[in-house]
Design an enzyme around this catalytic site. Structure first.
Site, short mmCIF file in Angstrom:
data_model
loop_
_atom_site.label_atom_id
_atom_site.label_comp_id
_atom_site.label_asym_id
_atom_site.label_seq_id
_atom_site.Cartn_x
_atom_site.Cartn_y
_atom_site.Cartn_z
N GLU A 133 36.71 129.51 5.50
CA GLU A 133 36.97 129.63 6.92
C GLU A 133 35.77 129.26 7.80
O GLU A 133 35.17 130.12 8.46
CB GLU A 133 37.47 131.04 7.25
N GLU A 140 44.67 131.93 0.95
CA GLU A 140 44.87 133.29 1.45
C GLU A 140 46.15 133.33 2.26
O GLU A 140 46.41 132.44 3.08
CB GLU A 140 43.74 133.74 2.40
O1 IFM Z 1 39.78 139.68 5.34
C1 IFM Z 1 39.83 138.40 5.85
C2 IFM Z 1 39.15 137.43 4.90
O2 IFM Z 1 37.84 137.77 4.65
C3 IFM Z 1 39.16 136.03 5.48
N1 IFM Z 1 40.48 135.66 5.90
C4 IFM Z 1 41.24 136.57 6.69
C5 IFM Z 1 41.25 137.94 6.05
C6 IFM Z 1 42.05 138.93 6.92
O3 IFM Z 1 41.50 139.03 8.18
#
Ligand code: IFM
Length: 448
Positions: free
Chosen positions: A166, A353
């Site tokens: 990210e 994710e």
């Molecule tokens: O917990 C975070 C993660 O570290 C990165 N992506 C989003 C998740 C939820 O906010």
């Protein structure tokens, strides 16, 4: 009733990140990270929480690996803590840190689970922050060197690498919005940090190739899906600008070798300039083996002159939200996958994710009934199936997260796990969603 069937060999996994679960913040030579500093700064993290103990996975990793094995997934995505490997960021390598992840990876492989390693999930060594962090181009080379240490140590055992998780969060959320470490509020800083992160990514991919490390490498941007409120050109343009901030800004440079001009113009309007040095764009464009997206939410957006960075506003008209307050838009996931395929071609892609915050606690019988998380996961997994049916080269899916954990500026208030963690006793309790996902991973299909 309909059967949602996945292709043979589809990768089911789950994910976590070092600072969010490990704890043991000062053990075995670990240096401090920017999150140790940030979480100790009053007012930055809810309830003054920090990752000193977190889920204590540093010590309880065998229990966690047993949970992953029992879940029946074939892959686990976790991140390595840079300050455990090189405590001051660019100095001596810490043998205990290296040994820790050797053992961890070996145990994971013994359990029949493939490691998917994220090199950087935001725990920058504080010593590098003291020299400017991602605003300092020297951090790029420190990152490449750190990555090289990992490639040489674990290359062969680890076959899937993500450079940066990210980059939007590590730059704009951290240097412009100020919600994440190091907590600055400056657009120029966000633009500079973002660019340096992307150069670090590209230079690391190049180093991976030069070293001839077997395996595959990519990166994991967080993407969003923004739907224009109407088909008026100004609403369409506003939605594009907002979505482009997370998507185009970080993906165009990798696949097209350039930043989107329409966003350069927006930043310029707000006084920020893109600083690119000769050779940077060639580095960022170094071909990756795959890319991965983190997707949680979408929004409806319309034009609003003079409002925010993008002359836009979100129109929230009563869709359901998770307990993060994020709008649930499963169809945004298939839409964004198709959009990216159309823009960049048939590159293999993972959902690195996807998941939801619901703060369900164990009932009197000890069971955690998190039906809303099951609904969320089911609706999103159907959408990835639809994307595959439409020809997206989707290789795998990782639920965020294996465990409830330290949710950054929200501390321990927000739970994303399919396994509940009692932060007092550190007891792990698989939730109903864990058992639901277990069946999906085992069967490679489910009924809706
Ligand atoms: O917990 C975070 C993660 O570290 C990165 N992506 C989003 C998740 C939820 O906010």
């Amino acid at each position: 009733m309909a059967i949602i069937q996945f292709p043979q060999g589809f990768v089911w996994g789950t994910a976590t990140a070092s600072y969010q679960i490990e704890g043991a913040y000062d053990e075995d030579g670990r240096g401090l990270s920017i999150w140790d500093t940030f979480s100790r700064t009053p007012g930055k993290v809810r309830n003054g929480d920090n990752g000193d103990v977190a889920c204590d996975s540093y010590h309880r990793y065998e229990e966690d690996i047993a949970l992953i094995k029992q879940l029946g997934v074939s892959a686990y995505r976790f991140s390595i803590a840079w300050p455990r490997i090189i405590p001051d960021g660019d100095g001596a390598v810490n043998p205990k840190g290296l040994a820790y992840y050797h053992t961890f990876i070996d145990k994971l492989l013994e359990a029949g689970v493939e490691p998917y390693v994220t090199i950087y999930h935001w725990d920058l060594p504080q010593a590098l922050q003291d020299k400017g962090g991602w605003l300092n181009r020297a951090t790029i080379d420190a990152f490449v060197r750190y990555s090289e240490v990992l490639f040489k140590a674990y290359g062969g055992k680890v076959k899937k690498w993500f450079t940066i998780n990210e980059p939007w969060c590590a730059s704009f959320l951290s240097y412009t919005i100020g919600e994440h470490a190091p907590g600055y509020r400056d657009l120029q800083m966000g633009v500079d940090a973002g660019h340096h992160l992307m150069v670090a990514h590209g230079k690391t991919v190049l180093r991976f190739r030069e070293l001839g490390i077997p395996g595959e490498i990519g990166f994991a941007p967080n993407v969003s899906w923004k739907v224009p409120y109407s088909n008026r050109p100004e609403d369409v343009a506003a939605a594009r600008r907002e979505m482009g901030w997370t998507n185009d800004w970080f993906l165009d440079p990798v696949f097209k070798g350039e930043y989107p001009q329409y966003l350069i113009d927006v930043f310029a309007k707000h006084g920020a300039k893109l600083h690119v040095e000769p050779g940077d764009m060639e580095l960022i464009r170094e071909p990756v083996d795959f890319y991965a997206i983190n997707y949680y939410s979408g929004n409806v957006v319309r034009h609003k002159e003079g409002f925010g960075l993008f002359d836009s506003e979100t129109v929230d008209y009563g869709r359901d939200h998770t307990e993060m307050g994020w709008v649930i838009m499963p169809e945004g996931l298939s839409s964004v996958l198709l959009d990216l395929k159309q823009k960049y071609g048939d590159i293999p892609v993972y959902i690195s994710e996807n998941g939801a915050c619901y703060n369900d606690e164990p009932g009197p019988d000890g069971r955690v009934r998190d039906d809303r998380r099951i609904d969320y996961l089911r609706s999103h997994i159907v959408e990835i199936n639809r994307a595959i049916a439409s020809g997206v080269n989707l290789k795998g899916y990782f639920v965020w997260s294996l465990l409830d954990n330290f949710e950054w500026a929200f501390g321990y208030e927000k739970r994303f796990g399919i396994v509940h963690v009692n932060y007092r006793t550190l007891k792990r309790t698989p939730k109903d969603s864990y058992y639901w996902y277990q069946k999906v991973a085992k069967n490679n299909w489910f009924e809706v």
